[in-house]
Motif scaffolding. Structure first.
Motif, PDB file in Angstrom:
ATOM      1  N   ILE A 343       0.841  -1.208   0.000  1.00  0.00           N
ATOM      2  CA  ILE A 343       0.000   0.000   0.000  1.00  0.00           C
ATOM      3  C   ILE A 343       0.870   1.249   0.000  1.00  0.00           C
ATOM      4  O   ILE A 343       0.627   2.194  -0.760  1.00  0.00           O
ATOM      5  CB  ILE A 343      -0.949  -0.001   1.208  1.00  0.00           C
ATOM      6  CG1 ILE A 343      -1.883  -1.216   1.163  1.00  0.00           C
ATOM      7  CG2 ILE A 343      -1.749   1.303   1.262  1.00  0.00           C
ATOM      8  CD1 ILE A 343      -2.825  -1.256  -0.008  1.00  0.00           C
ATOM      9  N   ASN A 344       1.905   1.258   0.816  1.00  0.00           N
ATOM     10  CA  ASN A 344       2.784   2.428   0.878  1.00  0.00           C
ATOM     11  C   ASN A 344       3.549   2.642  -0.420  1.00  0.00           C
ATOM     12  O   ASN A 344       3.915   3.772  -0.745  1.00  0.00           O
ATOM     13  CB  ASN A 344       3.747   2.296   2.058  1.00  0.00           C
ATOM     14  CG  ASN A 344       3.045   2.462   3.396  1.00  0.00           C
ATOM     15  OD1 ASN A 344       1.972   3.071   3.468  1.00  0.00           O
ATOM     16  ND2 ASN A 344       3.640   1.929   4.451  1.00  0.00           N
ATOM     17  N   ALA A 345       3.780   1.563  -1.166  1.00  0.00           N
ATOM     18  CA  ALA A 345       4.473   1.699  -2.447  1.00  0.00           C
ATOM     19  C   ALA A 345       3.565   2.268  -3.534  1.00  0.00           C
ATOM     20  O   ALA A 345       4.065   2.780  -4.540  1.00  0.00           O
ATOM     21  CB  ALA A 345       5.020   0.342  -2.889  1.00  0.00           C
ATOM     22  N   GLY A 346       2.249   2.171  -3.347  1.00  0.00           N
ATOM     23  CA  GLY A 346       1.330   2.708  -4.348  1.00  0.00           C
ATOM     24  C   GLY A 346       0.240   1.754  -4.777  1.00  0.00           C
ATOM     25  O   GLY A 346      -0.573   2.094  -5.643  1.00  0.00           O
ATOM     26  N   LEU A 347       0.184   0.550  -4.188  1.00  0.00           N
ATOM     27  CA  LEU A 347      -0.942  -0.330  -4.456  1.00  0.00           C
ATOM     28  C   LEU A 347      -2.165   0.226  -3.733  1.00  0.00           C
ATOM     29  O   LEU A 347      -2.084   0.587  -2.561  1.00  0.00           O
ATOM     30  CB  LEU A 347      -0.640  -1.752  -3.962  1.00  0.00           C
ATOM     31  CG  LEU A 347      -1.692  -2.815  -4.310  1.00  0.00           C
ATOM     32  CD1 LEU A 347      -1.667  -3.115  -5.804  1.00  0.00           C
ATOM     33  CD2 LEU A 347      -1.463  -4.100  -3.512  1.00  0.00           C
ATOM     34  N   ALA A 376      -2.586  10.015   4.963  1.00  0.00           N
ATOM     35  CA  ALA A 376      -2.679  10.603   3.630  1.00  0.00           C
ATOM     36  C   ALA A 376      -2.654   9.525   2.545  1.00  0.00           C
ATOM     37  O   ALA A 376      -3.354   9.621   1.534  1.00  0.00           O
ATOM     38  CB  ALA A 376      -1.548  11.603   3.410  1.00  0.00           C
ATOM     39  N   ARG A 377      -1.849   8.480   2.739  1.00  0.00           N
ATOM     40  CA  ARG A 377      -1.778   7.386   1.768  1.00  0.00           C
ATOM     41  C   ARG A 377      -3.076   6.590   1.766  1.00  0.00           C
ATOM     42  O   ARG A 377      -3.600   6.212   0.707  1.00  0.00           O
ATOM     43  CB  ARG A 377      -0.592   6.471   2.116  1.00  0.00           C
ATOM     44  CG  ARG A 377      -0.532   5.156   1.301  1.00  0.00           C
ATOM     45  CD  ARG A 377       0.002   5.361  -0.125  1.00  0.00           C
ATOM     46  NE  ARG A 377      -1.037   5.693  -1.073  1.00  0.00           N
ATOM     47  CZ  ARG A 377      -1.643   4.813  -1.874  1.00  0.00           C
ATOM     48  NH1 ARG A 377      -1.341   3.546  -1.830  1.00  0.00           N
ATOM     49  NH2 ARG A 377      -2.553   5.213  -2.728  1.00  0.00           N
ATOM     50  N   LEU A 378      -3.627   6.342   2.939  1.00  0.00           N
ATOM     51  CA  LEU A 378      -4.907   5.643   3.016  1.00  0.00           C
ATOM     52  C   LEU A 378      -5.989   6.436   2.305  1.00  0.00           C
ATOM     53  O   LEU A 378      -6.750   5.889   1.486  1.00  0.00           O
ATOM     54  CB  LEU A 378      -5.289   5.417   4.484  1.00  0.00           C
ATOM     55  CG  LEU A 378      -6.652   4.766   4.732  1.00  0.00           C
ATOM     56  CD1 LEU A 378      -6.688   3.359   4.170  1.00  0.00           C
ATOM     57  CD2 LEU A 378      -6.976   4.770   6.227  1.00  0.00           C
ATOM     58  N   ASP A 379      -6.061   7.728   2.582  1.00  0.00           N
ATOM     59  CA  ASP A 379      -7.092   8.549   1.957  1.00  0.00           C
ATOM     60  C   ASP A 379      -6.898   8.639   0.447  1.00  0.00           C
ATOM     61  O   ASP A 379      -7.882   8.671  -0.317  1.00  0.00           O
ATOM     62  CB  ASP A 379      -7.093   9.946   2.559  1.00  0.00           C
ATOM     63  CG  ASP A 379      -7.813  10.006   3.904  1.00  0.00           C
ATOM     64  OD1 ASP A 379      -8.323   8.958   4.342  1.00  0.00           O
ATOM     65  OD2 ASP A 379      -7.848  11.099   4.516  1.00  0.00           O
TER      66      ASP A 379
END
Length: 823
Positions: A343-347, A376-379
């Motif tokens: 997820i943190n990488a962009g998935l 911010a990444r989750l959103d």
């Protein structure tokens, strides 16, 4: 194709001319797996953000809690989840994997698919807590038509479409496929595949339009427009579904190995393997599927420089990324149930199959709560998913059965779709040889139609046809289809001739011409990977049939079904005419349209297809691409294809083959031969011999008088991680001659040893050849290191038993439930 996008693709490809053969084949190591986006072009995206939609997303996000948001990040296979689960867990998506279907029935009627989607949808929108209702969406692999649905039109696989060189044909196929998908209510297709395959041993070669980037670029945007509709016109209108461009990035550069590693420079990554994205993304593709594979040792699913810095920041992609089948579990430090790193990488959305999806949800929620996944990444991920759902009209469309085309099952195999598929078949055929003008078949001829593929719709359709591997299907499973034989019979009779079907090539009356239909049997990824490009190295029955017909003085036409170009020099020599028909799908009559003349003696349609992949002159030419100028030496070059007006003589071809060729590690024991580096060893009270099944001494004969083990041992450990992750099974073809008197276990060793009981299976059907399938997960879940397997199969009995074994291999299990053994 729009002039602007063709120009962009050409600009990108201009830089690839200097790429070395070593770089483009994936054999040269590169220093880095970090992309530098500044070296990549900026794409001119046609779709602009809609302020009203963005405002609606803001409102939804403001009212969603963290549980709601994390739920949107999960897509779970319908085999692992029930509609009732969505009443509690508000997940973003469901999918049907290759072997998943309503009620576990891969031949379920279309109405059952729609009924099940209604149930999932109803559960997803049921809530009484006042938080936002976000409907679930369903993804499916509609890769050459709505290929999971009985009665759907199946078009030629991509390799055949590449031979047609017509982007408008591709767009029309996309429109028809979307309409038939929408008839079942399903709103998301995992297509198109835009791999630029460079090593034709790969089992997914047939999913690629071409080895040449410009062909893939010309097609990718057209297919997206067909599936989703055109921006500014009918974009995501009735009958269109969400498209997913895959597999990002360089899945075609992994050395012929599924889920492999593309060892290439960034220039080749950009100039060759990104070609399809340069047109698909500007055309408005709403989702992108990162690849299982790696680039220079780094998994694409965990590569931030690719998923975020390039795709989202440099290219401005504002849809969402969805993982491949449990691919996140291969990212270092991750498991299938815990992977914040992806997820943190962009998935943006996990694709998950298995019983542990609730663990994946819980672990992702924990990571979001403790800041491992930044807010911010989750959103951002949720915003992207909501944006796609809003653009697709999901929030306002209502139940799947209430949507404009839903329930219109007459669209499945509709006459205009079948006519389009037949046109695509005609235009995909490539004529490689036509000596003596044997083609077109003249009116009034006595025609023998022979070969295993003549009357086998499953074989002509290939993989991803009702079942994942395309196996275990019959003609009756394709009600809106025509076999090649049926099409030939119809055309020959229309011209006043006689057609006779004889699978083995026998005949009572000498025919005027024989048409022999043969080729590869169906496969998909994993099972389709090959060690060389030799056609059917262990079974030369098709070649013998051709030679016998030729010896009888019968002009012979070969119709070759395959998912890749193959070394068929002996078969070419034994044929007067040879047609590369690829995997034509359900409209076999398209072949007769070209091969059989009309009543006036003139060809009804000429050959129009040209090779989208170079054709090898040696079986070891699995890397054979036109850009590799220094080593390019094909039998037939890219772009080759004869016509009736412009024929050519093919000289006698070299039929010699190397004495030693590489083997397939997954064919552990097949046709009497062991995989490379493998051998059988015995321990204790068991004797090992040989017995005949299909050929002399092609099977093992095992007799236990007490406790003993027969094992397949590897000289060097083998890595079957990808096969385990892909939910393949250990398959055992066996015959019990003396039932077990005690416990029998099937074991695997890789570091630790894990065993499953098979006593119950061996007590059934004594004297019959049967097959046992044990999922690899049964061993992996019990401690076997699938990356270092030393004994992939061992049978241990603690008492008397007599057992013959004709095959041990790793492959997809046949349809139906599989379990971890039977006591």
């Amino acid at each position: 194709m729009r002039a602007g996008t063709i120009g962009l693709a050409a600009m990108l490809l201009a830089g690839s001319a200097a790429a070395s053969a070593q770089d483009s084949t994936g054999s040269a190591p590169a220093a880095s797996a970090r992309a530098n986006p500044a070296n990549w072009p900026v794409l001119a995206m046609q779709r602009q953000r809609d302020p009203a939609i963005e405002a609606r997303i803001d409102a939804l996000l403001a009212d969603m809690n963290m549980e709601d948001k994390v739920g949107q990040l999960l897509q779970v296979d319908i085999a692992s989840i029930s509609p009732a689960d969505l009443e509690t867990y508000k997940l973003g998506s469901i999918l049907n994997g290759g072997n998943s279907a309503p009620n576990g029935d891969e031949f379920a009627p279309a109405a059952e698919w729609l009924k099940l989607f209604d149930a999932f949808y109803d559960a997803s929108v049921t809530r009484s807590d006042g938080r936002p209702v976000v409907p679930v969406i369903w993804g499916t692999d509609a890769v050459h038509g709505a290929n999971n649905i009985v009665g759907a039109t199946l078009f030629p696989h991509n390799i055949g479409l590449g031979a047609a060189r017509d982007p408008d044909l591709i767009r029309r196929i996309g429109v028809a496929t979307a309409a038939e998908t929408a008839a079942t209510g399903i709103d998301w297709s995992f297509a198109p595949t835009v791999a630029v395959v460079q090593d034709d041993r790969w089992g997914r070669t047939y999913e690629s339009y071409s080895e040449e980037p410009e062909v893939v670029a010309a097609y990718a945007g057209a297919m997206v427009e067909g599936i989703q509709g055109r921006i500014g016109a009918d974009f995501m209108g009735p009958g269109h579904v969400i498209s997913s461009v895959k597999h990002f990035l360089a899945d075609g550069g992994t050395g012929g190995r599924d889920q492999g590693d593309a060892r290439i420079t960034e220039d080749v990554l950009r100039d060759v393997h990104a070609a399809g994205y340069t047109t698909a993304l500007p055309a408005g593709a709403l989702t992108v599927m990162p690849s299982f594979s790696s680039w220079n040792g780094t998994k694409m699913t965990g590569n931030r420089s690719i998923l975020t810095d390039l795709l989202k920041d440099r290219w401005g992609f504002d849809g969402f990324t969805v993982g491949d089948w449990n691919a996140h579990g291969q990212v270092p430090g991750c498991t299938n149930e815990d992977c914040a790193a992806a997820i943190n990488a962009g998935l943006d959305m996990f694709m998950y199959s298995g019983p542990g999806w609730k663990d994946l949800y819980a672990n992702t929620l924990r990571a979001a709560q403790d800041g491992t996944i930044p807010a911010a990444r989750l959103d951002d991920a949720v915003r992207r998913i909501l944006r796609v759902k809003l653009l697709a009209g999901t929030f306002d469309a209502g139940r799947p059965s209430a949507r404009p085309l839903a329930g219109r099952f007459e669209l499945l195999g509709a006459p205009d779709h079948r006519a389009l598929a037949r046109e695509a078949v005609r235009r995909s055929l490539v004529l490689l040889k036509n000596e003596g003008g044997v083609l077109p078949v003249k009116p009034g001829a006595n025609v023998l139609v022979a070969g295993p593929g003549a009357d086998d719709i499953g074989m002509q359709a290939g993989g991803w046809s009702l079942t994942w591997q395309g196996t275990d299907v019959t003609n009756a499973n394709f009600p809106n289809a025509q076999s090649i034989w049926a099409g030939l019979q119809e055309a020959v009779q229309a011209g006043g001739g006689i057609a006779t079907l004889s699978a083995d090539g026998s005949f009572a009356q000498k025919p005027d011409v024989a048409i022999v239909v043969f080729g590869e049997t169906p496969y998909a990824e994993f099972s389709g990977d090959r060690p060389t490009l030799e056609f059917s190295p262990e079974d030369k029955s098709a070649l013998e049939m051709l030679r016998q017909l030729k010896a009888a003085g019968i002009p012979t036409v070969s119709v070759f079904l395959s998912g890749r170009p193959m070394w068929v020099n002996p078969e070419l020599n034994a044929s007067d005419a040879f047609v590369a028909a690829w995997l034509p799908g359900t409209e076999g009559g398209g072949i007769a349209d070209v091969l059989v003349a009309g009543a006036d003696g003139q060809a009804r349609h000429d050959f129009a297809g040209t090779l989208s992949f170079s054709w090898p002159k040696r079986l070891d030419q699995y890397v054979l691409n036109r850009r590799d100028a220094d080593s390019y030496d094909p039998l037939f070059p890219f772009g080759h294809g004869l016509t009736y007006a412009a024929g050519a003589t093919v000289p006698q071809l070299d039929e010699s083959r190397p004495a030693q060729t590489a083997g397939d590690q997954n064919a552990l024991f097949v046709r009497g031969r062991f995989a490379p580096g493998a051998d059988a060893v015995t321990e204790g009270a068991v004797t090992l011999g040989r017995v005949d099944r299909l050929a002399q001494e092609d099977s093992l004969s095992l007799i236990w008088t007490g406790t003993g083990t027969m094992a397949l041992a590897q000289a060097q450990p083998i890595d079957i991680t990808r096969e385990s992750n892909g939910q393949l099974s250990l398959l055992l073809d066996y015959r019990v001659t003396t039932p077990p008197a005690a416990t029998v276990m099937l074991t695997m060793t890789g570091g630790d040893t894990a065993s499953v009981p098979i006593t119950g299976a061996l007590r059934e059907g004594t004297g019959e050849w049967l097959q046992l399938a044990v999922p690899l997960r049964c061993f992996a879940d019990n401690g076997v290191d699938m990356a270092a397997v030393t004994r992939p199969a061992a049978i241990t009995s603690t008492g008397a038993l007599a057992l013959d074994v004709s095959g041990i291999r790793i492959a997809s299990a046949p349809p139906g439930p599989v379990t971890c053994g039977t006591p």
